[in-house]
Motif scaffolding. Structure first.
Motif, PDB file in Angstrom:
ATOM      1  N   VAL A   4      30.594  38.362  46.587  1.00 42.97           N
ATOM      2  CA  VAL A   4      30.108  39.739  46.514  1.00 42.97           C
ATOM      3  C   VAL A   4      31.017  40.547  45.598  1.00 42.97           C
ATOM      4  O   VAL A   4      30.554  41.286  44.717  1.00 42.97           O
ATOM      5  N   ALA A   5      32.305  40.362  45.792  1.00 44.65           N
ATOM      6  CA  ALA A   5      33.264  41.125  44.994  1.00 44.65           C
ATOM      7  C   ALA A   5      33.071  40.855  43.515  1.00 44.65           C
ATOM      8  O   ALA A   5      33.072  41.764  42.681  1.00 44.65           O
ATOM      9  N   HIS A   6      32.876  39.573  43.209  1.00 37.52           N
ATOM     10  CA  HIS A   6      32.715  39.211  41.814  1.00 37.52           C
ATOM     11  C   HIS A   6      31.467  39.845  41.216  1.00 37.52           C
ATOM     12  O   HIS A   6      31.481  40.370  40.108  1.00 37.52           O
ATOM     13  N   GLU A   7      30.382  39.804  41.991  1.00 39.89           N
ATOM     14  CA  GLU A   7      29.133  40.367  41.506  1.00 39.89           C
ATOM     15  C   GLU A   7      29.252  41.872  41.333  1.00 39.89           C
ATOM     16  O   GLU A   7      28.655  42.449  40.434  1.00 39.89           O
ATOM     17  N   ILE A   8      29.994  42.490  42.201  1.00 40.63           N
ATOM     18  CA  ILE A   8      30.098  43.942  42.184  1.00 40.63           C
ATOM     19  C   ILE A   8      31.034  44.418  41.082  1.00 40.63           C
ATOM     20  O   ILE A   8      30.923  45.519  40.556  1.00 40.63           O
TER      21      ILE A   8
ATOM     22  N   LEU B 295      39.838  41.277  47.507  1.00 46.98           N
ATOM     23  CA  LEU B 295      38.907  40.273  48.004  1.00 46.98           C
ATOM     24  C   LEU B 295      39.014  38.999  47.202  1.00 46.98           C
ATOM     25  O   LEU B 295      39.004  37.895  47.736  1.00 46.98           O
ATOM     26  N   LEU B 296      39.113  39.173  45.885  1.00 43.46           N
ATOM     27  CA  LEU B 296      39.164  37.997  45.022  1.00 43.46           C
ATOM     28  C   LEU B 296      40.472  37.248  45.228  1.00 43.46           C
ATOM     29  O   LEU B 296      40.496  36.027  45.234  1.00 43.46           O
ATOM     30  N   SER B 297      41.544  37.994  45.460  1.00 42.46           N
ATOM     31  CA  SER B 297      42.815  37.300  45.663  1.00 42.46           C
ATOM     32  C   SER B 297      42.798  36.558  46.996  1.00 42.46           C
ATOM     33  O   SER B 297      43.457  35.553  47.173  1.00 42.46           O
ATOM     34  N   PHE B 298      41.986  37.049  47.916  1.00 43.27           N
ATOM     35  CA  PHE B 298      41.838  36.392  49.200  1.00 43.27           C
ATOM     36  C   PHE B 298      41.214  35.010  49.025  1.00 43.27           C
ATOM     37  O   PHE B 298      41.553  34.057  49.708  1.00 43.27           O
ATOM     38  N   ALA B 299      40.307  34.923  48.108  1.00 46.03           N
ATOM     39  CA  ALA B 299      39.565  33.688  47.977  1.00 46.03           C
ATOM     40  C   ALA B 299      40.055  32.810  46.836  1.00 46.03           C
ATOM     41  O   ALA B 299      39.593  31.705  46.659  1.00 46.03           O
ATOM     42  N   ARG B 300      41.015  33.318  46.091  1.00 45.11           N
ATOM     43  CA  ARG B 300      41.367  32.578  44.868  1.00 45.11           C
ATOM     44  C   ARG B 300      42.058  31.251  45.188  1.00 45.11           C
ATOM     45  O   ARG B 300      42.668  31.062  46.245  1.00 45.11           O
TER      46      ARG B 300
END
Lengths: 571, 135
Positions: free
Chosen positions: A348-352, A405-410
């Motif tokens: 979601v973060a990436h899309e947003i 958010l992205l760093s959470f999933a990276r």
């Protein structure tokens, strides 16, 4: 929270009280019943025993006295029958007989006298120079002239010494005459005197007017014997009769309770009374009672102490168990769920990200355009500029969230190298100290010396601890507290705990604190990503992040990291 | 306004913006153009390569994440076609690996996306200066 505590306190207090009551009731009632019954039975049988003993004692002594009197009487009768008047009026013969009697019976016989029908003594043998005394007026003479024989009460008589008389009338030859013998009072009294038991037990004899016939040699003076009342008690109330032993208890003049045992002697003329203080008669019982009572009280004391300690232990256990139960509701996150949520969030973060970037740039473009001269005079210029600024500001907030958010999933993007845990933690504490001071939080550290280094990414490590330390300080923002950071080596694991003394996390929230976007902070103050990022990082390092929290006491985050991480997980 | 290109540069920087997010490329190019930079837009890797055949650029800003081609592949092509082109990569968070790979392949630098315009402009000027220096 305080209400909860209050309720718990109330519950524990009533539990405590109930346990104590139950223990005491359940143990004390049988104890009292058993001791009471046993004591009662013992008391009854002991009373019985004492009464029996006294009865027997009085009975045998009454028989003794009766037979003593009978014996004396027979002696005199024998004398009158065998010797006849003529011989006995001879004073020397009489003297001789007295000597024989005294030889056989000791000093019991004091003197002998022969009295004619008119009450004149016609012969006398004995120590007193009574000579021709006239007894016609004395009561014993009137009584003995009417019956065959007579035993008088104790009286002083002519000689002024207490004595009593045995008189036998003889009618042989139509002439009535009487042989009278005086019995030594002391000798007679000793018969009764011999009856002594305990410290206060003694006996005495009452005549049919309730007058004392013996002088008790024992301590109690004559007036201690309430002779009149005792006589009344037995003769009038209990209708004592020959051969019957009666028992009564009553208080004497000095208010001591006494036991009285009486037997009628001398054909119902006299009363042999045995008197003893109850306390003395039942001294053994009293001793038993004291011992029993003492034992019972010790038992009671033991029960009460046990009840209190036992209930205290139980209540403490219950309280501890309650507390543990609360603590145990710590979070065990299902990593699968968290991972999928994380992936979704990062997607979601990436899309947003792009739309936000476009919006920010577009607003920036408006800002650029507002610099043109044509808008300089526009009255809404300031408003538009403010709006653009706001769009930029909030756009940047969005960007911050998405970047977190992205760093959470990276994936692992930082290089892994040996990290000196102690140094790193100290550095982090130093960095946080300013913020802690501002929040009135004291930081305590307890780092194990010589910890082996850990293969990890410094920046990730920093990220995790910054998050935890900041959370802890935030948790204590109300009135400060203590933040404790400790590191330990436990087997193959590095265990780091970050504890605060803040407000704690309610149980309902404990399940969700690692979820992305879960925050209790006001809108705009927290993204709800900090802990989920920490969780992700620690999981990725092959470790575990756990939380224990008690509302009102504080929260502890526990990190365990393997020193030798599974290399597969690192990839 | 800290930006000074307007006055100093006679010859504007020739910039190629490569991103498949059209609106983003459009607005960004508008804003950059306003700062006296010559911007060309490419909405895909393929388009960028085509444009590079006909035109020369000083600096390229390349989004590493695009629909049709992997940004790294595009970078490789760009470097082959125009080795002196200074490429600034725009990376999403969590793709530092790709950025590092890009640097090894000859990219000038990278910026995390979304970035602040001023940062990007600074980076562009830096890259331009670097390219000038290496001439």
């Amino acid at each position: 929270m305080t209400k909860d505590n209050h309720l718990t306190d109330h519950y524990l207090r009533s539990l405590n009280r109930n346990i104590i009551l139950i223990i005491i009731i359940v143990s004390v009632i049988p104890l009292i019943l058993v001791s009471g019954t046993i004591y009662y039975q013992f008391r009854a049988s002991y009373h019985e025993k004492v009464y029996d003993h006294l009865r027997e004692l009085v009975q045998s002594h009454s028989q003794n006295i009766d037979s003593y009197l009978q014996e004396k009487l027979s002696d005199i009768r024998f004398l009158t029958d065998s010797c006849g008047r003529e011989k006995l009026t001879d004073e020397s013969f009489l003297q001789e007989r007295l000597a024989v009697l005294q030889k056989d019976f000791g000093k019991d016989f004091v003197d002998l006298g022969v009295i004619n029908a008119h009450g004149e003594q016609i012969a006398y043998a004995g120590p007193f120079k009574l000579g021709k005394a006239d007894y016609s007026g004395s009561e014993w003479f009137r009584k003995s002239i009417q019956s065959e024989y007579f035993i008088s009460d104790v009286f002083l008589g002519l000689r002024g010494v207490p004595h009593f008389i045995i008189a036998v009338r003889n009618n042989r030859g139509g002439i009535s005459w009487i042989l009278r013998a005086t019995i030594d009072f002391v000798a007679f009294t000793s018969l009764v005197e011999n009856i002594r038991l305990g410290q206060t037990g003694f006996a005495f004899i009452l005549n049919n007017k309730g007058k004392l016939q013996t002088t008790p040699m024992a301590r109690p003076s004559m007036d201690m014997i309430d002779s009149k009342n005792i006589y009344e008690e037995f003769v009038t109330k209990q209708q004592i009769s020959r051969g019957k032993i009666c028992i009564a208890t009553r208080s004497d003049s000095s208010r001591h309770k006494n036991i009285y045992v009486a037997a009628s002697i001398k054909n119902g003329d006299w009363l042999l009374v045995y008197q003893q203080r109850i306390a003395d008669a039942f001294a053994d019982l009293r001793k038993t009672f004291i011992i029993t009572t003492a034992l019972m009280f010790m038992g009671l004391l033991g029960i009460i102490i046990m009840a209190f300690t036992l209930s205290k232990t139980i209540v403490e256990r219950v309280a501890k168990a309650d507390l543990e139960k609360q603590m145990m509701s710590k979070k065990v996150v299902e990593s699968g769920r968290l991972a999928s949520v994380g992936e979704l969030a990062s997607g979601v973060a990436h899309e947003i990200n792009n739309p936000i970037a476009i919006m920010v740039e577009e607003s920036g473009w408006i800002g650029d355009l507002m610099e043109e001269e044509e808008f300089e005079k526009s009255e809404n210029r300031a408003e538009i500029e403010r709006a653009v600024e706001k769009i930029q500001y909030h756009g940047n907030r969005c960007k911050e969230i998405t970047s977190k958010l992205l760093s959470f999933a990276r994936k692992t993007d930082t290089t892994v190298h040996d990290v000196n845990i102690k140094e790193l933690l100290e550095e982090l504490v130093a960095l946080s100290s300013q913020r802690a001071k501002y929040g009135m939080v004291e930081i305590e550290t307890d780092f194990q010396q010589n910890l082996p280094s850990l293969r990890a990414s410094t920046s990730e490590f920093q990220q995790v601890f910054f998050n935890l330390i900041n959370n802890a300080i935030d948790a204590m923002h109300h009135d400060g507290g203590t933040l404790t950071i400790s590191s330990r080596q436990r087997e193959n694991y590095l265990v780091i705990s970050v504890s605060d003394t803040g407000e704690g996390i309610p149980e309902a929230n404990l399940d969700r604190i690692f979820d992305p976007f879960f925050t209790t902070k006001p809108v705009g103050k927290g993204t709800g990503l900090g802990l989920s990022i920490c969780y992700g990082i620690i999981e990725k390092m092959g470790g575990k992040l756990e939380v224990e929290s008690t509302v009102g006491k504080g929260t502890t985050f526990l990190i365990s990291l393997p020193f030798q991480p599974d290399s597969d997980r690192q990839q | 306004m800290t930006y000074s290109t307007k006055n100093i540069n006679v010859e504007p920087v020739r910039l190629l913006l490569i991103d498949d997010e059209k609106d983003f490329v459009n607005i960004l190019s508008k804003r950059i153009k306003r700062r006296n930079i010559d911007v060309a837009k490419a909405f895909s890797g393929a388009e960028a390569i085509q444009m590079l055949r006909h035109q020369e650029f000083d600096v390229a800003v390349l989004d590493l994440k695009m629909e049709d081609m992997d940004g790294i592949e595009v970078l490789k092509m760009l470097k082959i076609m125009s080795p002196r082109l200074a490429v600034i990569m725009l990376t999403g968070h969590g793709s530092a690996e790709a950025a590092e790979q890009g640097l090894k392949l000859g990219a000038f630098d990278y910026l995390a996306k979304p970035c602040v315009l001023q940062e990007l402009l600074d980076k562009i000027m830096e890259a331009y200066a670097f390219r000038r220096q290496s001439d």
